[in-house]
Design a protein around this motif. Structure first.
Motif, PDB file in Angstrom:
ATOM      1  N   GLY A 177       0.798  -1.225   0.000  1.00  0.00           N
ATOM      2  CA  GLY A 177       0.000   0.000   0.000  1.00  0.00           C
ATOM      3  C   GLY A 177       0.828   1.270   0.000  1.00  0.00           C
ATOM      4  N   LEU A 178       2.086   1.171  -0.407  1.00  0.00           N
ATOM      5  CA  LEU A 178       2.987   2.322  -0.331  1.00  0.00           C
ATOM      6  C   LEU A 178       2.426   3.553  -1.048  1.00  0.00           C
ATOM      7  N   SER A 179       1.888   3.354  -2.248  1.00  0.00           N
ATOM      8  CA  SER A 179       1.336   4.486  -2.995  1.00  0.00           C
ATOM      9  C   SER A 179      -0.189   4.418  -3.101  1.00  0.00           C
ATOM     10  N   GLY A 180      -0.815   3.536  -2.312  1.00  0.00           N
ATOM     11  CA  GLY A 180      -2.274   3.403  -2.340  1.00  0.00           C
ATOM     12  C   GLY A 180      -2.958   4.533  -1.598  1.00  0.00           C
ATOM     13  N   PRO A 181      -4.229   4.798  -1.936  1.00  0.00           N
ATOM     14  CA  PRO A 181      -4.974   5.874  -1.270  1.00  0.00           C
ATOM     15  C   PRO A 181      -5.081   5.646   0.232  1.00  0.00           C
ATOM     16  N   GLN A 182      -4.907   6.696   0.993  1.00  0.00           N
ATOM     17  CA  GLN A 182      -4.964   6.586   2.445  1.00  0.00           C
ATOM     18  C   GLN A 182      -6.354   6.185   2.929  1.00  0.00           C
ATOM     19  N   GLU A 183      -7.393   6.568   2.198  1.00  0.00           N
ATOM     20  CA  GLU A 183      -8.754   6.254   2.637  1.00  0.00           C
ATOM     21  C   GLU A 183      -9.021   4.749   2.632  1.00  0.00           C
ATOM     22  N   PHE A 184      -8.184   3.993   1.912  1.00  0.00           N
ATOM     23  CA  PHE A 184      -8.348   2.535   1.879  1.00  0.00           C
ATOM     24  C   PHE A 184      -7.211   1.817   2.600  1.00  0.00           C
ATOM     25  N   GLY A 185      -6.456   2.561   3.394  1.00  0.00           N
ATOM     26  CA  GLY A 185      -5.407   1.943   4.187  1.00  0.00           C
ATOM     27  C   GLY A 185      -4.016   2.056   3.616  1.00  0.00           C
ATOM     28  N   GLY A 186      -3.879   2.730   2.470  1.00  0.00           N
ATOM     29  CA  GLY A 186      -2.556   2.928   1.891  1.00  0.00           C
ATOM     30  C   GLY A 186      -1.838   4.110   2.512  1.00  0.00           C
ATOM     31  N   GLN A 187      -0.601   4.328   2.063  1.00  0.00           N
ATOM     32  CA  GLN A 187       0.205   5.422   2.606  1.00  0.00           C
ATOM     33  C   GLN A 187       0.157   6.663   1.730  1.00  0.00           C
ATOM     34  N   GLY A 188      -0.367   6.541   0.519  1.00  0.00           N
ATOM     35  CA  GLY A 188      -0.559   7.696  -0.340  1.00  0.00           C
ATOM     36  C   GLY A 188       0.708   8.311  -0.889  1.00  0.00           C
ATOM     37  N   LEU A 189       1.835   7.619  -0.825  1.00  0.00           N
ATOM     38  CA  LEU A 189       3.098   8.169  -1.309  1.00  0.00           C
ATOM     39  C   LEU A 189       3.185   8.056  -2.835  1.00  0.00           C
ATOM     40  N   PRO A 190       4.090   8.771  -3.467  1.00  0.00           N
ATOM     41  CA  PRO A 190       4.146   8.781  -4.933  1.00  0.00           C
ATOM     42  C   PRO A 190       4.406   7.403  -5.542  1.00  0.00           C
ATOM     43  N   VAL A 191       3.774   7.161  -6.684  1.00  0.00           N
ATOM     44  CA  VAL A 191       4.047   5.947  -7.465  1.00  0.00           C
ATOM     45  C   VAL A 191       5.520   5.921  -7.881  1.00  0.00           C
ATOM     46  N   THR A 192       6.086   7.097  -8.090  1.00  0.00           N
ATOM     47  CA  THR A 192       7.498   7.200  -8.452  1.00  0.00           C
ATOM     48  C   THR A 192       8.378   6.473  -7.436  1.00  0.00           C
ATOM     49  N   LEU A 193       8.020   6.587  -6.168  1.00  0.00           N
ATOM     50  CA  LEU A 193       8.786   5.917  -5.121  1.00  0.00           C
ATOM     51  C   LEU A 193       8.493   4.421  -5.092  1.00  0.00           C
ATOM     52  N   SER A 194       7.230   4.054  -5.231  1.00  0.00           N
ATOM     53  CA  SER A 194       6.877   2.633  -5.157  1.00  0.00           C
ATOM     54  C   SER A 194       7.439   1.849  -6.341  1.00  0.00           C
ATOM     55  N   GLN A 195       7.542   2.464  -7.521  1.00  0.00           N
ATOM     56  CA  GLN A 195       8.137   1.764  -8.660  1.00  0.00           C
ATOM     57  C   GLN A 195       9.617   1.502  -8.425  1.00  0.00           C
ATOM     58  N   SER A 196      10.287   2.427  -7.760  1.00  0.00           N
ATOM     59  CA  SER A 196      11.696   2.209  -7.435  1.00  0.00           C
ATOM     60  C   SER A 196      11.849   1.055  -6.456  1.00  0.00           C
ATOM     61  N   VAL A 197      10.961   1.005  -5.481  1.00  0.00           N
ATOM     62  CA  VAL A 197      10.967  -0.113  -4.534  1.00  0.00           C
ATOM     63  C   VAL A 197      10.695  -1.422  -5.273  1.00  0.00           C
ATOM     64  N   ASN A 198       9.762  -1.380  -6.226  1.00  0.00           N
ATOM     65  CA  ASN A 198       9.441  -2.593  -6.984  1.00  0.00           C
ATOM     66  C   ASN A 198      10.654  -3.138  -7.716  1.00  0.00           C
ATOM     67  N   GLU A 199      11.506  -2.248  -8.227  1.00  0.00           N
ATOM     68  CA  GLU A 199      12.716  -2.738  -8.901  1.00  0.00           C
ATOM     69  C   GLU A 199      13.555  -3.580  -7.953  1.00  0.00           C
ATOM     70  N   PHE A 200      13.712  -3.108  -6.709  1.00  0.00           N
ATOM     71  CA  PHE A 200      14.496  -3.863  -5.732  1.00  0.00           C
ATOM     72  C   PHE A 200      13.890  -5.246  -5.497  1.00  0.00           C
ATOM     73  N   LEU A 201      12.576  -5.281  -5.293  1.00  0.00           N
ATOM     74  CA  LEU A 201      11.896  -6.544  -4.995  1.00  0.00           C
ATOM     75  C   LEU A 201      12.044  -7.528  -6.147  1.00  0.00           C
ATOM     76  N   ILE A 202      11.903  -7.020  -7.378  1.00  0.00           N
ATOM     77  CA  ILE A 202      11.958  -7.894  -8.557  1.00  0.00           C
ATOM     78  C   ILE A 202      13.368  -8.420  -8.778  1.00  0.00           C
ATOM     79  N   SER A 203      14.370  -7.553  -8.645  1.00  0.00           N
ATOM     80  CA  SER A 203      15.749  -8.020  -8.797  1.00  0.00           C
ATOM     81  C   SER A 203      16.064  -9.111  -7.787  1.00  0.00           C
ATOM     82  N   ALA A 204      15.579  -8.927  -6.573  1.00  0.00           N
ATOM     83  CA  ALA A 204      15.876  -9.893  -5.514  1.00  0.00           C
ATOM     84  C   ALA A 204      15.152 -11.213  -5.721  1.00  0.00           C
ATOM     85  N   ASN A 205      13.905 -11.155  -6.211  1.00  0.00           N
ATOM     86  CA  ASN A 205      13.116 -12.384  -6.343  1.00  0.00           C
ATOM     87  C   ASN A 205      11.908 -12.095  -7.236  1.00  0.00           C
TER      88      ASN A 205
END
Length: 596
Positions: free
Chosen positions: A93-121
């Motif tokens: 929920g890093l970039s998900g809407p806060q009204e549904f329990g997300g943190q509302g942070l930029p997709v720009t940040l969550s896509q960078s995190v996704n790169e780490f997760l994908i490279s690792a596994n």
């Protein structure tokens, strides 16, 4: 055994310096992602990826997923605990809407995190990636009740999500699908049919799975115009929102496939399963395209991520493996041979992968920022321009990054010699895992046709014109900078090649559509090279400015050298692509089918 270190420094350079993300603090969620918050998130994501996910990549590949006689599927050892940590860490929920329990942070940040997760596994990351895509579709097209029922539990990782498109007899041409939906008196639908290649279709990570399913309602128009989208949970939903009885959804089998063994790719059977309509009847593709566009960007990141982890392992091996002597004389005089990193062709191979990775990462960050603008800006013109960018660049990112990601994984494997062909080094797994990214979410030939056939001419070519104008403006602003000439001069040539190719298509594709089809893949890669070249020019400018103000630093010096390599050794490929495009479809279409 394989290694992985998340490129936090590179992401930070892009976010802070190249794209100056703090300029967008007026957008919702951006002010919450200050520089120190971004750094903390990236460091935690790196730690989770390196210490939790990466060790499970090799073992998960060897063990795979298991389907039991009762239809249950178990994922590899360690995956359940890792998914629990993923969910509890709030990563879904890093970039998900806060009204549904997300943190509302930029997709720009969550896509960078996704790169780490994908490279690792990569196989593990897909469970969360499809869940985020399903949430995106529901948030745009779902009813208030559907959002309330499903999204919060998906955001927290209690439930997962999937997308169900492909059937045994149809892939890209979804108008041929046979899955049917029968409307009930209470407004629900009974869904029956079989879907194949469903990533995470059944697993033991979550207590419920939210399937998004394309189907034809009885009596609907034939073909793609009669396709509707439904949300079909694995288990029905009780009045209190908890999972209820089984819902006529079952895993018929797990596909035996080339790679991503840790992800359960299932044949899914729907037998009068209860579903609810998402959006309007017969408008299912519009809703599903939200998820598909999210997925295509995510798959592009998969190409980059596999290229990055393959590069890291190949570079480490090249600095350790002793073989022969340097052409200019011994380097490691105290050893029986020199490490292979001394050889020019080894360096050429590694630099080719690295130069692609760093520019591709910039392209992903740039486009993710456009996604945030398209969804969060209150300026209609800014939203429209960002949406134009997304439409134009999505097929390029999906097609080029995954084509090159696979090619780079193969090149990295080559650095190991025979050791790259055996399991222990991990190099062959990177190749196998990277291969699927070129195929799913629209095979890359389809991406190229989408770019040439739909995206270039959309709105009178407005998006393409904007791209050319931006690159031209950057070149003009830096034309007097002597230090930028090694970057701007090759980029100018490449841009002219892209413009020539575009003009050729305008003049030759209307009267003879096969010309467009024959040129499409080369055009997509030509466009990709120009976009990557533009990213390198922007990074070089920032690196030079930082060196001028703060002095030379190893990271920035390496950035400039790598960018120069790209301009000298990789960007000139645009001339080859242009030549192929201008050759037309003659020889491509000349042979009769029976001659093949």
């Amino acid at each position: 055994m394989p290694i992985y270190k998340a490129p936090v420094e590179d992401i930070t350079f892009l976010l802070n310096d190249v794209f100056q993300i703090d300029r967008y603090d007026n957008l919702p969620g951006f002010s919450d992602a200050s520089a120190d918050v971004r750094e903390a998130i990236l460091q935690e994501a790196a730690k989770f990826s390196e210490q939790v996910l990466q060790p499970l990549n090799h073992t998960g590949d060897l063990e795979g997923c298991t389907r039991h006689d009762d239809g249950r599927v178990t994922t590899p050892k360690g995956f359940r605990d890792a998914f629990k940590q993923l969910a509890e860490g709030g990563w879904l929920g890093l970039s998900g809407p806060q009204e549904f329990g997300g943190q509302g942070l930029p997709v720009t940040l969550s896509q960078s995190v996704n790169e780490f997760l994908i490279s690792a596994n990569m196989a593990f990351s897909m469970y969360g990636g499809l869940t985020m895509g399903a949430m995106a579709a529901l948030l745009v097209h779902g009813s208030d009740e559907q959002k309330k029922t499903f999204v919060p539990r998906m955001m927290t990782g209690e439930w997962a999500g999937t997308m169900n498109l492909t059937e045994p007899h149809c892939g890209t041409d979804l108008g041929l699908m046979r899955t049917k939906a029968v409307k009930e008196a209470d407004g629900t639908y009974k869904i029956s049919g079989t879907k194949i290649f469903i990533s995470g279709g059944e697993q033991d990570l979550t207590e419920n799975i939210v399937h998004l399913v394309l189907a034809h309602i009885e009596g609907a128009p034939a073909g793609i115009k009669g396709v509707s989208l439904f949300v079909v949970p694995k288990r029905t939903i009780n009045a209190d929102g908890s999972p209820g009885a089984p819902n006529g959804v079952s895993c018929g089998s797990i596909e035996h496939k080339m790679g991503i063994h840790g992800n359960s790719t299932c044949v899914m059977n729907f037998d009068n399963a209860v579903g609810t309509l998402v959006g309007e009847e017969n408008k299912g593709m519009a809703a599903m395209f939200v998820m598909m566009n999210e997925a295509r960007l995510g798959v592009g990141v998969q190409g980059l991520a596999q290229s990055e982890v393959a590069y890291q392992n190949a570079a480490a091996y090249a600095k350790e493996r002793l073989q022969g002597r340097a052409l200019t004389g011994s380097v490691a005089k105290d050893k029986p041979a020199d490490p292979i990193i001394v050889h020019p062709d080894v360096r050429r191979t590694l630099l080719s992968i690295r130069a692609f990775n760093e520019a591709a990462r910039a392209l992903v960050v740039w486009t993710s920022l456009k996604s945030d603008l398209a969804h969060r800006s209150d300026d209609p013109k800014e939203r429209a321009a960002a949406d134009d960018h997304m439409g134009l660049l999505t097929p390029v990112i999906k097609g080029v990054l995954t084509d090159m990601g696979f090619a780079n994984a193969v090149s990295a494997q080559q650095m190991f010699g025979g050791h790259g062909y055996i399991v222990e080094t991990g190099a062959e797994q990177f190749v196998r895992d990277a291969r699927i990214a070129m195929i799913y979410e629209g095979a890359n030939g389809i991406q190229a046709l989408d770019l040439v056939g739909r995206k270039l001419a959309r709105d009178g070519g407005r998006a393409l014109t904007s791209f050319f104008n931006e690159v031209a403006a950057f070149a003009k602003d830096n034309a007097a900078d002597e230090a930028m000439k090694p970057y701007l001069a090759p980029l100018d040539v490449a841009v002219k090649h892209l413009q020539q190719a575009t003009m050729w298509l305008m003049q030759n594709a209307m009267a003879k559509p096969d010309n467009a089809g024959a040129a499409s893949t080369d055009y997509m890669h030509l466009f990709g090279l120009v976009a990557l070249g533009y990213m390198w020019a922007r990074m070089a400018k920032v690196a030079q400015d930082k060196i001028a103000s703060a002095g030379e630093q190893p990271y920035l010096k390496a950035k400039l050298v790598t960018g120069k390599f790209f301009m000298e050794r990789m960007l000139p490929e645009t001339a080859l692509r242009l030549s192929r495009i201008q050759a037309g479809a003659g020889s491509v279409m000349e042979l009769p089918a029976e001659a093949f």
